[in-house]
Design an enzyme around this catalytic site. Structure first.
Site, PDB file in Angstrom:
ATOM      1  N   ARG A   1      18.150  -3.510  -2.107  1.00 20.37           N
ATOM      2  CA  ARG A   1      17.354  -4.195  -1.081  1.00 20.37           C
ATOM      3  C   ARG A   1      17.912  -5.558  -0.677  1.00 20.37           C
ATOM      4  O   ARG A   1      17.181  -6.422  -0.208  1.00 20.37           O
ATOM      5  CB  ARG A   1      15.902  -4.358  -1.559  1.00 20.37           C
ATOM      6  CG  ARG A   1      15.181  -3.040  -1.826  1.00 20.37           C
ATOM      7  CD  ARG A   1      15.083  -2.194  -0.555  1.00 20.37           C
ATOM      8  NE  ARG A   1      14.302  -0.999  -0.765  1.00 20.37           N
ATOM      9  CZ  ARG A   1      14.804   0.212  -1.014  1.00 20.37           C
ATOM     10  NH1 ARG A   1      16.117   0.379  -1.072  1.00 20.37           N
ATOM     11  NH2 ARG A   1      14.017   1.242  -1.199  1.00 20.37           N
TER      12      ARG A   1
ATOM     13  N   GLU B   1       9.286  -6.709  -1.015  1.00 24.69           N
ATOM     14  CA  GLU B   1      10.268  -5.974  -0.221  1.00 24.69           C
ATOM     15  C   GLU B   1      10.038  -6.260   1.258  1.00 24.69           C
ATOM     16  O   GLU B   1      10.976  -6.326   2.049  1.00 24.69           O
ATOM     17  CB  GLU B   1      10.181  -4.474  -0.486  1.00 24.69           C
ATOM     18  CG  GLU B   1      11.234  -3.671   0.235  1.00 24.69           C
ATOM     19  CD  GLU B   1      11.341  -2.242  -0.274  1.00 24.69           C
ATOM     20  OE1 GLU B   1      11.580  -1.346   0.559  1.00 24.69           O
ATOM     21  OE2 GLU B   1      11.203  -2.016  -1.492  1.00 24.69           O
TER      22      GLU B   1
ATOM     23  N   SER C   1       7.141   0.320   1.853  1.00 23.50           N
ATOM     24  CA  SER C   1       6.946  -0.204   0.496  1.00 23.50           C
ATOM     25  C   SER C   1       6.790  -1.716   0.542  1.00 23.50           C
ATOM     26  O   SER C   1       7.562  -2.417   1.195  1.00 23.50           O
ATOM     27  CB  SER C   1       8.132   0.167  -0.396  1.00 23.50           C
ATOM     28  OG  SER C   1       8.216   1.564  -0.553  1.00 23.50           O
TER      29      SER C   1
END
Length: 335
Positions: A193, A324, A242
């Site tokens: 990420r 995130e 998410s």
């Protein structure tokens, strides 16, 4: 010019002064573009969560040359924020003191050549997966990832055990000072990420190298992925995908031997925060790592609930959840 000045007139500028003035950094509103430049643009309708205040400016360039010219002319002191399609984003209620850059039709082409797939940064991940499959190339992991290719690259998006880093070969981008550059994937330091793309640089395209596959088989696999996603995630609600990164440090693999002990949804469940609410924000009862706008939420509701979840998880398990979802901008002024 000396005689002109002595006679009481104003001397014309020297060639050097004129050149400096014509090439001085400009505020956004006086830069000539072929795209669309809008002042004081509300961003709520451009984000999947439908929250967010005003951006000072929204620039939608016509093509890469238009983008490069704009950034080259823009005062370096002005912040730039490449927005994408707003799928993984909370814009705070006070808005964004920046030029927000949103790529559109000039940046959404998808082409295949041999084993390579080149996609504009505005091309949706799902569209790239489908186009690749039609050409017998396997980028099926992209099919259920929300958003567009630019954001997928910047965040090294992934699922089902595969990541952008596994297939990306190079990107093109425009730097903050307006230079068009090509960057090998190895220079981006892609990891879970994250990437090392400098702030203010705008990705314009990405080239992937994909393994071969039977088009019908790839289409069938994507159909199974969609069914699995729709059965486990709140795809009909307003969410941003998410909310928190998995503490274990990788995405769900989707395999039978996948472990859930250090998944974000599991530690949120263990802390008793599935279905928790604040104002119009809720942690989805269907999937506890999805923060949703259940109706009338503000950005403050959403971010505040997320921070409460982080606090409860830490109190329960000692684990610090990392966001995130990107959060940008300023809170609403106090009244």
């Amino acid at each position: 010019s000396r005689d002109f000045a002595l006679s009481g007139g104003i001397a014309p500028p020297s060639a050097a002064t004129y050149h400096a003035a014509m090439n001085a950094p400009m505020p956004p509103g006086i830069i000539t573009t072929r795209g669309t430049l809008t002042p004081n643009r509300l961003l709520a309708d451009l984000t999947w969560l439908r929250v967010g205040g005003l951006a000072d400016w929204l620039f939608q360039p016509a093509d890469e040359a238009d983008l490069a010219q704009f950034l080259a002319a823009l005062d370096p002191a002005v912040a730039v924020f490449p927005m994408g399609v707003g799928s993984n984003l909370i814009v705070r209620d006070g808005g964004l003191r920046a030029v927000v850059i949103r790529l559109g039709r000039g940046f959404n082409a998808i082409a295949t050549e041999g084993a390579r797939v080149t996609a504009g940064a505005a091309a949706l991940d799902a569209h790239v997966a489908r186009k690749a499959a039609e050409a017998g190339l396997d980028l099926t992991f992209l099919r259920t990832i929300p958003g567009a290719i630019g954001g997928a690259v910047r965040m090294n998006a992934g699922c089902y055990g595969h990541y952008v880093a596994d297939f990306l070969r190079e990107i093109t981008a425009v730097t903050r000072d307006g230079r068009a550059v090509t960057i090998p994937a190895t220079d981006l330091n892609l990891r879970y990420r994250q990437s090392d793309l400098p702030a203010g640089w705008v990705i314009t395209s990405a080239t992937f190298e994909a393994p071969p596959g039977d088009p019908a088989g790839l289409a069938a696999r994507m159909g199974e992925q969609i069914a699995r996603r729709d059965a486990s995630q709140p795809t009909k609600d307003r969410s941003a995908g998410s909310t928190f990164r998995n503490p274990v440090g990788f995405s769900s693999t989707g395999r039978a031997d996948d472990t859930h002990e250090l998944k974000a949804w599991k530690v949120i469940d263990d802390a008793g925060m599935r279905g928790a609410r604040r104002g119009g924000a809720q942690m989805s009862p269907m999937h506890s790592n999805f923060l949703i706008n259940a109706g009338g939420a503000t950005a403050a509701d959403l971010e505040g609930l997320g921070e409460e979840v982080r606090k409860r998880v830490f109190q329960h398990s000692g684990i610090t959840l990392e966001w995130e979802i990107m959060r940008v901008g300023e809170p609403a002024p106090e009244t």
